[in-house]
Design a protein around this motif. Structure first.
Motif, PDB file in Angstrom:
ATOM      1  N   LYS A 122      -4.943   7.239  -2.639  1.00 56.83           N
ATOM      2  CA  LYS A 122      -4.663   6.160  -1.698  1.00 56.83           C
ATOM      3  C   LYS A 122      -5.796   5.142  -1.733  1.00 56.83           C
ATOM      4  CE  LYS A 122      -1.573   5.151   1.440  1.00 56.83           C
ATOM      5  NZ  LYS A 122      -1.440   6.075   2.503  1.00 56.83           N
ATOM      6  N   LEU A 123      -7.026   5.620  -1.727  1.00 52.05           N
ATOM      7  CA  LEU A 123      -8.167   4.708  -1.766  1.00 52.05           C
ATOM      8  C   LEU A 123      -8.149   3.894  -3.062  1.00 52.05           C
ATOM      9  CD1 LEU A 123     -10.803   3.713  -0.430  1.00 52.05           C
ATOM     10  CD2 LEU A 123     -12.006   5.494  -1.724  1.00 52.05           C
ATOM     11  N   HIS A 124      -7.879   4.578  -4.155  1.00 52.33           N
ATOM     12  CA  HIS A 124      -7.802   3.929  -5.466  1.00 52.33           C
ATOM     13  C   HIS A 124      -6.771   2.802  -5.441  1.00 52.33           C
ATOM     14  CE1 HIS A 124      -6.622   3.689  -9.779  1.00 52.33           C
ATOM     15  NE2 HIS A 124      -7.910   3.923  -9.976  1.00 52.33           N
ATOM     16  N   SER A 125      -5.611   3.121  -4.895  1.00 50.89           N
ATOM     17  CA  SER A 125      -4.535   2.149  -4.818  1.00 50.89           C
ATOM     18  C   SER A 125      -4.947   0.940  -3.954  1.00 50.89           C
ATOM     19  CB  SER A 125      -3.306   2.872  -4.273  1.00 50.89           C
ATOM     20  OG  SER A 125      -2.350   1.994  -3.814  1.00 50.89           O
ATOM     21  N   ILE A 126      -5.621   1.208  -2.844  1.00 52.15           N
ATOM     22  CA  ILE A 126      -6.040   0.116  -1.951  1.00 52.15           C
ATOM     23  C   ILE A 126      -7.047  -0.811  -2.646  1.00 52.15           C
ATOM     24  CG2 ILE A 126      -7.366  -0.383   0.166  1.00 52.15           C
ATOM     25  CD1 ILE A 126      -5.924   2.012   1.460  1.00 52.15           C
ATOM     26  N   ILE A 127      -7.981  -0.229  -3.387  1.00 56.69           N
ATOM     27  CA  ILE A 127      -8.960  -1.042  -4.119  1.00 56.69           C
ATOM     28  C   ILE A 127      -8.236  -1.993  -5.069  1.00 56.69           C
ATOM     29  CG2 ILE A 127     -10.904  -0.996  -5.762  1.00 56.69           C
ATOM     30  CD1 ILE A 127     -11.606   0.348  -3.109  1.00 56.69           C
ATOM     31  N   ARG A 128      -7.204  -1.469  -5.740  1.00 52.57           N
ATOM     32  CA  ARG A 128      -6.451  -2.290  -6.682  1.00 52.57           C
ATOM     33  C   ARG A 128      -5.583  -3.333  -5.968  1.00 52.57           C
ATOM     34  NH1 ARG A 128      -6.986  -1.981 -11.938  1.00 52.57           N
ATOM     35  NH2 ARG A 128      -4.754  -2.286 -12.096  1.00 52.57           N
ATOM     36  N   TYR A 129      -5.003  -2.951  -4.848  1.00 51.02           N
ATOM     37  CA  TYR A 129      -4.220  -3.918  -4.069  1.00 51.02           C
ATOM     38  C   TYR A 129      -5.105  -5.082  -3.623  1.00 51.02           C
ATOM     39  CZ  TYR A 129       0.382  -1.722  -3.168  1.00 51.02           C
ATOM     40  OH  TYR A 129       1.654  -1.237  -3.262  1.00 51.02           O
ATOM     41  N   LEU A 130      -6.305  -4.742  -3.153  1.00 50.81           N
ATOM     42  CA  LEU A 130      -7.217  -5.785  -2.670  1.00 50.81           C
ATOM     43  C   LEU A 130      -7.832  -6.559  -3.823  1.00 50.81           C
ATOM     44  CD1 LEU A 130      -9.174  -3.751   0.058  1.00 50.81           C
ATOM     45  CD2 LEU A 130      -7.347  -5.425   0.465  1.00 50.81           C
ATOM     46  N   ASP A 131      -7.746  -5.966  -5.017  1.00 46.04           N
ATOM     47  CA  ASP A 131      -8.357  -6.547  -6.210  1.00 46.04           C
ATOM     48  C   ASP A 131      -9.854  -6.794  -6.024  1.00 46.04           C
ATOM     49  OD1 ASP A 131      -8.493  -7.482  -8.791  1.00 46.04           O
ATOM     50  OD2 ASP A 131      -7.920  -9.537  -8.277  1.00 46.04           O
ATOM     51  N   ILE A 132     -10.532  -5.798  -5.437  1.00 45.65           N
ATOM     52  CA  ILE A 132     -11.987  -5.926  -5.300  1.00 45.65           C
ATOM     53  C   ILE A 132     -12.715  -5.158  -6.404  1.00 45.65           C
ATOM     54  CG2 ILE A 132     -11.918  -6.381  -2.807  1.00 45.65           C
ATOM     55  CD1 ILE A 132     -12.693  -3.500  -2.296  1.00 45.65           C
ATOM     56  N   GLY A 133     -11.951  -4.402  -7.209  1.00 46.45           N
ATOM     57  CA  GLY A 133     -12.544  -3.694  -8.331  1.00 46.45           C
ATOM     58  C   GLY A 133     -11.425  -3.200  -9.218  1.00 46.45           C
ATOM     59  N   ASP A 134     -11.737  -2.870 -10.486  1.00 47.11           N
ATOM     60  CA  ASP A 134     -10.624  -2.397 -11.327  1.00 47.11           C
ATOM     61  C   ASP A 134     -10.408  -0.889 -11.165  1.00 47.11           C
ATOM     62  OD1 ASP A 134     -12.408  -1.085 -12.994  1.00 47.11           O
ATOM     63  OD2 ASP A 134     -12.359  -2.613 -14.553  1.00 47.11           O
ATOM     64  N   SER A 149       2.897   2.830  -5.104  1.00 46.12           N
ATOM     65  CA  SER A 149       1.607   3.499  -5.316  1.00 46.12           C
ATOM     66  C   SER A 149       0.686   2.645  -6.184  1.00 46.12           C
ATOM     67  CB  SER A 149       1.798   4.879  -5.948  1.00 46.12           C
ATOM     68  OG  SER A 149       2.343   4.727  -7.249  1.00 46.12           O
ATOM     69  N   SER A 150       1.255   1.769  -6.995  1.00 48.38           N
ATOM     70  CA  SER A 150       0.383   0.843  -7.710  1.00 48.38           C
ATOM     71  C   SER A 150       0.884  -0.579  -7.528  1.00 48.38           C
ATOM     72  CB  SER A 150       0.280   1.204  -9.202  1.00 48.38           C
ATOM     73  OG  SER A 150       1.153   0.426  -9.978  1.00 48.38           O
ATOM     74  N   ILE A 151      -0.040  -1.476  -7.390  1.00 45.19           N
ATOM     75  CA  ILE A 151       0.310  -2.880  -7.141  1.00 45.19           C
ATOM     76  C   ILE A 151       1.055  -3.477  -8.329  1.00 45.19           C
ATOM     77  CG2 ILE A 151      -1.994  -3.714  -7.869  1.00 45.19           C
ATOM     78  CD1 ILE A 151       0.112  -5.291  -5.089  1.00 45.19           C
ATOM     79  N   GLU A 152       0.695  -3.054  -9.546  1.00 45.11           N
ATOM     80  CA  GLU A 152       1.376  -3.585 -10.729  1.00 45.11           C
ATOM     81  C   GLU A 152       2.855  -3.196 -10.706  1.00 45.11           C
ATOM     82  OE1 GLU A 152      -1.435  -1.784 -11.003  1.00 45.11           O
ATOM     83  OE2 GLU A 152      -2.804  -3.424 -11.537  1.00 45.11           O
TER      84      GLU A 152
END
Ligand code: ADP
Ligand code: MG
Ligand code: ZN
Length: 474
Positions: A169-181, A321-324
């Motif tokens: 979930k945390l991984h997914s949120i980082i990607r949604y926010l696009d603050i890191g790859d 689960s993934s923004i892509e």
């Protein structure tokens, strides 16, 4: 009898353009030691200056976690020597981190939820890399001074499964926010797992072991399981006190075991003190206003997909689960197709055809094409089976959907006149079967459909054939 207690620390590399305290680029695909300057090399006289972009990303994460974003935070020095850290200390936030008291909800398969407390997240500078090459070791400082957010939970997780749900979930949120790859293999999402056990019902925390250097969800799960097994065996054998010490252990994926790396330092060992070279980090009203407007997050998107597209909870969870994947799906839906078909063609057919370096972002078949292909099944131009053939072709050649359908001659015959003629032919050729069918042998219906499909070499629209035969045989 035992309860597992897990707390997680995740180092997320932020995708800022420049480093935390200097203007060196953060990109990695360069020769060694080229992205460096007097500041990140710690040459005498060079002073750090905070990169404001880091605060923007911290505000976004803090907002996503429903946390307190401290409008004033401070930097501290954590002293230790390591060859890849030229300063011999790390600049971090020990006393007043930028983010505190957040939460993150994880969802179990049975639909229940659990809230994990995120105690704090702080900003810190990454180290460089030691490269071991036979007998010699080299140091590459390209990464030295790149910004990290270290996100630390309370010891709230009670199983390896809960830990993985939190991390995904945390991984997914980082990607949604696009603050890191958040690329785990490349070290931009690094997880330290703290594990202890205790007798069920006991409130007290027992000795924790910190397991480091695990770079996939699968191995994190395994590392937790073997560490829990090691601790509970020691307990049952009556040697817990002797064998389980507060220490840092490494997970060895080949042997599937954890091994002692070093005794765990206490905070005092690092001689933390306020960083004298930096001003306090201040977040203005304006910054807060701008960066707390974050994009729709996975949970909200899942709920919207359920209500907007009538998806079930499971599919909506997978897609969001993934923004892509979520974006790809929504672009497919612009072709006016059903969510169920879009989900299947995306998660089953397309994903199975993407391999290695090819992913949704550089897929040879984009969302518009896949959506169009699905719409050609739905409007009965082609069968599902033919669509798979079309997709195979589209994966290797940049062609348009209708062009491939024509070129491969896959268009279904939906011309009712032509189909009726075919049906008549089959009926006339099999008078005995017709008698048997009319006499009650219902199973023979499939035989007639099969014969017509065969006669048409698979191009007949099966639905239309069914309807015609039903009328003619009744
Ligand atoms: P350090 O940097 O020294 O590892 P932190 O405070 O950054 O210390 O992180 C400690 C982590 O360990 C937190 O995630 C915390 O929840 C977890 N933790 C603390 N005590 C226990 C314990 N007994 N069992 C499991 N996890 C623990
Ligand atoms: Mg730690
Ligand atoms: Zn620099």
């Amino acid at each position: 009898m035992f309860e597992v207690v897990i707390g997680l620390e995740v180092h997320v590399q932020l995708n800022t353009k420049t480093k935390l305290f200097c203007s060196c680029p953060t990109s990695f695909n360069h020769k060694q030691n080229v992205n460096t300057c007097p500041t990140c090399l710690a040459l005498p006289g060079a002073l750090p200056v905070l990169n404001k972009e880091v605060l923007q990303k911290a505000i976004m994460l803090g907002t996503a976690l429903g946390a307190t974003v401290n409008r004033t935070s401070y930097f501290d020095r954590k002293s230790y020597f390591y060859p890849d850290s030229p300063t011999a200390y790390q600049i971090t936030q020990f006393y007043t981190p930028v983010i505190q008291h957040g939460t993150l909800d994880v969802d179990f398969e049975d639909g229940s939820k659990k809230t994990i407390r995120v105690g704090f997240a702080h900003i810190e500078a990454d180290a460089g890399k030691n490269i071991h090459d036979g007998d010699i070791s080299k140091v590459d400082l390209n990464r030295a001074g790149t910004p990290l957010l270290e996100i630390v939970t309370e010891p709230d997780m009670r199983s390896a499964q809960e830990a993985i749900l939190y991390l995904k979930k945390l991984h997914s949120i980082i990607r949604y926010l696009d603050i890191g790859d958040a690329n785990m293999q490349e070290g931009s999402f690094r997880v330290d797992v703290n594990v202890s056990i205790r007798p069920k019902g006991d409130e007290k925390l027992y000795t924790r072991v910190e397991v480091k250097n695990i770079n996939s969800f699968k191995f994190i799960q395994k590392a937790i399981e073997v560490e829990v097994a090691r601790q509970s065996e020691a307990w049952e054998d009556g040697v817990y006190e002797q064998e389980i010490a507060q220490e840092t252990r490494l997970y060895d994926q080949e042997k599937n075991e954890t091994r002692s790396m070093r005794g765990k330092e206490e905070a005092a060992d690092y001689r933390y003190f306020p960083e004298p070279d930096l001003l306090k980090a201040v977040i203005t009203d304006e910054m807060m206003e701008l960066y707390s407007k974050i994009p729709e997050l996975p949970d909200a998107k899942r709920d919207r997909f359920i209500s907007e597209y009538g998806m079930n909870e499971y599919n909506a969870g997978v897609i969001t689960s993934s923004i892509e994947m979520a974006n790809f799906f929504e672009e497919m839906m612009e072709q006016g197709i059903s969510a169920k078909n879009a989900t299947t063609w995306l998660t089953v057919e397309l994903l199975a055809r993407l391999k290695g370096e090819v992913n949704l972002n550089n897929s040879p078949v984009d969302a518009k094409k896949l959506g169009t292909l699905v719409s050609r099944i739905e409007d009965q131009t082609i069968s599902g089976k033919a669509a798979k053939e079309v997709l195979d072709k589209l994966m290797t050649e940049n062609l348009d959907v209708d062009g491939v359908i024509d070129a491969l001659g896959l268009k279904q015959v939906t011309d009712m006149g032509a189909l009726e003629a075919m049906c008549d032919e089959i009926i006339n050729a099999n008078p005995e079967k017709v008698e048997q069918f009319k006499g009650g042998k219902d199973k023979l219906f499939g035989f007639f459909v099969g014969q017509v499909m065969k006669a048409s070499k698979g191009s007949a629209n099966p639905q239309a054939v069914n309807e015609i035969l039903k009328t003619k045989l009744s």
